[in-house]
Write a protein that holds these residues in place. Sequence first.
Motif, PDB file in Angstrom:
ATOM      1  N   VAL A  93     -35.803  37.872 -21.346  1.00  0.00           N
ATOM      2  CA  VAL A  93     -37.050  37.630 -22.077  1.00  0.00           C
ATOM      3  C   VAL A  93     -37.554  36.218 -21.822  1.00  0.00           C
ATOM      4  CG1 VAL A  93     -38.069  37.427 -24.371  1.00  0.00           C
ATOM      5  CG2 VAL A  93     -36.529  39.329 -23.865  1.00  0.00           C
ATOM      6  N   ILE A  94     -36.666  35.235 -21.929  1.00  0.00           N
ATOM      7  CA  ILE A  94     -37.069  33.836 -21.768  1.00  0.00           C
ATOM      8  C   ILE A  94     -37.585  33.575 -20.359  1.00  0.00           C
ATOM      9  CG2 ILE A  94     -36.189  31.470 -21.702  1.00  0.00           C
ATOM     10  CD1 ILE A  94     -34.311  32.250 -23.992  1.00  0.00           C
ATOM     11  N   GLY A  95     -36.955  34.192 -19.371  1.00  0.00           N
ATOM     12  CA  GLY A  95     -37.370  33.963 -17.989  1.00  0.00           C
ATOM     13  C   GLY A  95     -38.357  34.974 -17.455  1.00  0.00           C
ATOM     14  N   GLY A  96     -38.854  35.857 -18.307  1.00  0.00           N
ATOM     15  CA  GLY A  96     -39.713  36.938 -17.842  1.00  0.00           C
ATOM     16  C   GLY A  96     -41.070  36.466 -17.339  1.00  0.00           C
ATOM     17  N   GLU A  97     -41.531  37.085 -16.280  1.00  0.00           N
ATOM     18  CA  GLU A  97     -42.837  36.733 -15.709  1.00  0.00           C
ATOM     19  C   GLU A  97     -43.958  36.971 -16.714  1.00  0.00           C
ATOM     20  OE1 GLU A  97     -45.693  38.068 -11.936  1.00  0.00           O
ATOM     21  OE2 GLU A  97     -43.676  38.907 -12.176  1.00  0.00           O
ATOM     22  N   HIS A  98     -43.881  38.075 -17.435  1.00  0.00           N
ATOM     23  CA  HIS A  98     -44.912  38.402 -18.429  1.00  0.00           C
ATOM     24  C   HIS A  98     -44.964  37.326 -19.510  1.00  0.00           C
ATOM     25  CE1 HIS A  98     -47.289  40.864 -21.224  1.00  0.00           C
ATOM     26  NE2 HIS A  98     -46.431  40.486 -22.151  1.00  0.00           N
ATOM     27  N   ARG A 115     -43.878  34.234 -19.410  1.00  0.00           N
ATOM     28  CA  ARG A 115     -44.302  32.940 -18.870  1.00  0.00           C
ATOM     29  C   ARG A 115     -45.812  32.897 -18.648  1.00  0.00           C
ATOM     30  NH1 ARG A 115     -40.982  28.958 -20.102  1.00  0.00           N
ATOM     31  NH2 ARG A 115     -38.855  29.744 -20.042  1.00  0.00           N
ATOM     32  N   SER A 116     -46.362  33.979 -18.152  1.00  0.00           N
ATOM     33  CA  SER A 116     -47.795  33.994 -17.876  1.00  0.00           C
ATOM     34  C   SER A 116     -48.615  33.931 -19.163  1.00  0.00           C
ATOM     35  CB  SER A 116     -48.168  35.248 -17.072  1.00  0.00           C
ATOM     36  OG  SER A 116     -47.976  36.418 -17.845  1.00  0.00           O
ATOM     37  N   ARG A 117     -48.056  34.388 -20.270  1.00  0.00           N
ATOM     38  CA  ARG A 117     -48.769  34.360 -21.544  1.00  0.00           C
ATOM     39  C   ARG A 117     -48.468  33.097 -22.360  1.00  0.00           C
ATOM     40  NH1 ARG A 117     -51.087  39.090 -23.150  1.00  0.00           N
ATOM     41  NH2 ARG A 117     -50.883  38.580 -25.365  1.00  0.00           N
ATOM     42  N   GLY A 118     -47.634  32.232 -21.817  1.00  0.00           N
ATOM     43  CA  GLY A 118     -47.344  30.978 -22.505  1.00  0.00           C
ATOM     44  C   GLY A 118     -46.652  31.174 -23.830  1.00  0.00           C
ATOM     45  N   LEU A 119     -45.683  32.088 -23.899  1.00  0.00           N
ATOM     46  CA  LEU A 119     -45.037  32.395 -25.161  1.00  0.00           C
ATOM     47  C   LEU A 119     -44.035  31.333 -25.594  1.00  0.00           C
ATOM     48  CD1 LEU A 119     -44.382  36.241 -24.995  1.00  0.00           C
ATOM     49  CD2 LEU A 119     -46.324  35.008 -25.933  1.00  0.00           C
TER      50      LEU A 119
END
Length: 388
Positions: A333-338, A340-344
Motif C-alpha cells: 500500500v505504501i509503495g503503491g503506484e496508485h 503515490r499518484s494520489r499523494g496519499l
Amino acid sequence: MASEDFAQGNALPLFGFRVLEISRTVAAAYAGRLLAAMGASVVMLEPPGGSPLRSAPPLLDGTAHSALFAFLAVGKSSMLGDLSAMEGRQRLDEELNRTDILIDDTPVRERAAAGLDPEAIAKRHPTLMHVSVLPFGASGPKADWVAEEVNLLHAGGEGFLLPNGLSCELFPDRPPLKIYGHFSQYQGGCAAALAALSACWAAADHGGQYVDVSVQDAMLSIGAFALQRWGDGSLEHRKTRSFRYGGVFQAQGGFVELLTLEDRQWNALVQLLGRPPWTQDAALSDPLERSRRGDEINRHIRAWMRRHNVEDIVRWAQELGVPAAKYRSPEEVIGGEHERSRGLFAPLTLDEGLEAEVLVAPFQFLCSPLKGGGRVPALGEKLPEPAA
C-alpha cells in the motif's frame, strides 16, 4: 479557488478556525486530526505528563515514539494545562476565548472539577462549538461507563458478525474477532468531526452549540445490522452473513475480494471467467436466481480463482469492469503506484528530527492532494498567548 491554494493549505475549508482538543482517546484525537487536515489550527491541551496516547503502541521502529500518536498529532500543536489546578482552569478559559471548536473526551464525572461542565462553558463562551465524544455519550445510563476498543466493537454490533464469509468457512470454530486497531474509535472521531462541521454550518442561525457524540452510536450507524430486526425482522449472524455470491477468494499468491451488484458487473464477471457452460444457464440472468444459487456460483468462482495468479485476476477484472481488488500488505500500500499518484502519504517529522511517512487524510479537495505531513509537536511546545 485554485487547486494549488488547497495544496498550500491557505484556502482549505477550516483555514482560520481554531480548535482546542482535550483528548485521551483515539476518537477525540482523530476528530482533531480530521479538522486539522481541513485547515484548522488545532491545539492539544495536554496534562503535565502528556497525553496517554504519546506512549500508546505500536512504536516507530527503533524509537520510543508512538506511531499511533504521531499519526493523530501531526500538524497540531501542544500546550500544557493542568486542569486540576486553578491556574490550568484559568488557562483553559483564556484559550476558549479564542477558540471556535472544543473537542473534549473528559469523562462526565470529571468535567465540573476540570472546568469543563458544558452548561458553564456555554454561559461563558456562547459562540463556542463544544463537541463531546465519549464511548456511550455524555447522557443516559451508560454515560459514566469506560470502554476499550473491543467493548465498543461489540457494543456496536460488528463483533457479533465477525468472522464471516471465507474466514468463517475456513475457521468455523473461531470466537468473535476484533477488527485490528481502533476501528470503532475512528468511526467515533469521524462522527465528532462531522458534528463539529454541522454545528459550524448552523452557527449563523443557532450560535454556539453543545454536541454529544457516542462512539457506540457511530458504530451502529456504520453497519446497523444489529438493528435490522426492528425493521425487516432479520437478524444476521457471522455464519449466515455474506454476499449471496462473491466475497473473498483465495488465488495463487494472495486473496481477492469480488462483488458484483449490477447486471453489467455480472456479465463482465462471466466474461472474466471465460464464459464457462454453467454461466450460460438462462435462469442466471435473473439476479434473484443468482442470489438463490449463490453457494453454487461461489464454488465455481473459487475453483477458477485457485487456478490463476492474484495480480493477473485483478488486472483482468479492472479491464473488464469487474469490481475486484487484491488484499495487499502494508508495504504494498505504501509503495503503491496508485497511492503515490494520489499523494496519499506525506512526511512527518518528530521532535528529534526523525522522519516517517503518514497518511494525509481520507479525502481530497478539488481532486488535489492536501499539503499534509508536518511536525509531531513536542509536549508543551506552544506557550499561552497573552490574555485579550
